[in-house]
Write an enzyme that holds these catalytic residues in place. Structure first.
Site, PDB file in Angstrom:
ATOM      1  N   ALA A  39      42.694  44.992  42.781  1.00  0.00           N
ATOM      2  CA  ALA A  39      42.043  45.846  42.554  1.00  0.00           C
ATOM      3  C   ALA A  39      41.232  46.172  43.970  1.00  0.00           C
ATOM      4  O   ALA A  39      40.235  45.154  43.159  1.00  0.00           O
ATOM      5  CB  ALA A  39      42.471  45.963  41.113  1.00  0.00           C
ATOM      6  N   ASP A  40      41.204  46.732  44.613  1.00  0.00           N
ATOM      7  CA  ASP A  40      40.184  47.058  45.587  1.00  0.00           C
ATOM      8  C   ASP A  40      39.282  48.316  44.830  1.00  0.00           C
ATOM      9  O   ASP A  40      38.922  48.741  43.762  1.00  0.00           O
ATOM     10  CB  ASP A  40      40.854  47.647  46.984  1.00  0.00           C
ATOM     11  CG  ASP A  40      41.500  48.624  47.068  1.00  0.00           C
ATOM     12  OD1 ASP A  40      41.363  49.556  45.588  1.00  0.00           O
ATOM     13  OD2 ASP A  40      41.963  49.453  47.506  1.00  0.00           O
ATOM     14  N   SER A  41      38.417  48.748  45.729  1.00  0.00           N
ATOM     15  CA  SER A  41      36.839  49.445  44.704  1.00  0.00           C
ATOM     16  C   SER A  41      37.578  50.924  44.609  1.00  0.00           C
ATOM     17  O   SER A  41      37.333  51.870  42.949  1.00  0.00           O
ATOM     18  CB  SER A  41      36.130  49.182  45.571  1.00  0.00           C
ATOM     19  OG  SER A  41      36.202  49.620  46.995  1.00  0.00           O
TER      20      SER A  41
END
Length: 87
Positions: A39-41
């Site tokens: 999960a990225d920002s």
């Protein structure tokens, strides 16, 4: 009534599964957003928006500050954070 811990975990699990297009059972409390779930920002911002939407109906003015996002590394961090905010 504010939601209990199990409800928060379930909510986060459902939101993440939806955002990341993964099976909800891949998400556990010990999951790291970056390492385990990729999960990225951006995904975390979507998660926050989803949680705010769900929880603001039950807790007026529920918000997660953007600067607090950096502190949230695991699902457990997010659950603890939400619980503290609701408490």
């Amino acid at each position: 009534d504010p939601p209990d811990r199990a409800e928060i975990i379930e909510l986060i699990r459902e939101q993440l599964a939806d955002i990341l297009e993964i099976q909800p059972d891949r998400v556990s409390e010990s999951s790291s957003f970056a390492d385990d779930l990729d999960a990225d920002s951006l995904a975390l911002i979507e998660l926050v928006e989803g949680l705010e939407e769900e929880l603001s109906e039950r807790t007026v003015g529920f918000r997660i500050a953007d600067e607090d996002l950096e502190e949230l590394k695991t699902v457990r961090d997010a659950v603890d954070y939400v619980m503290a905010r609701l408490g």
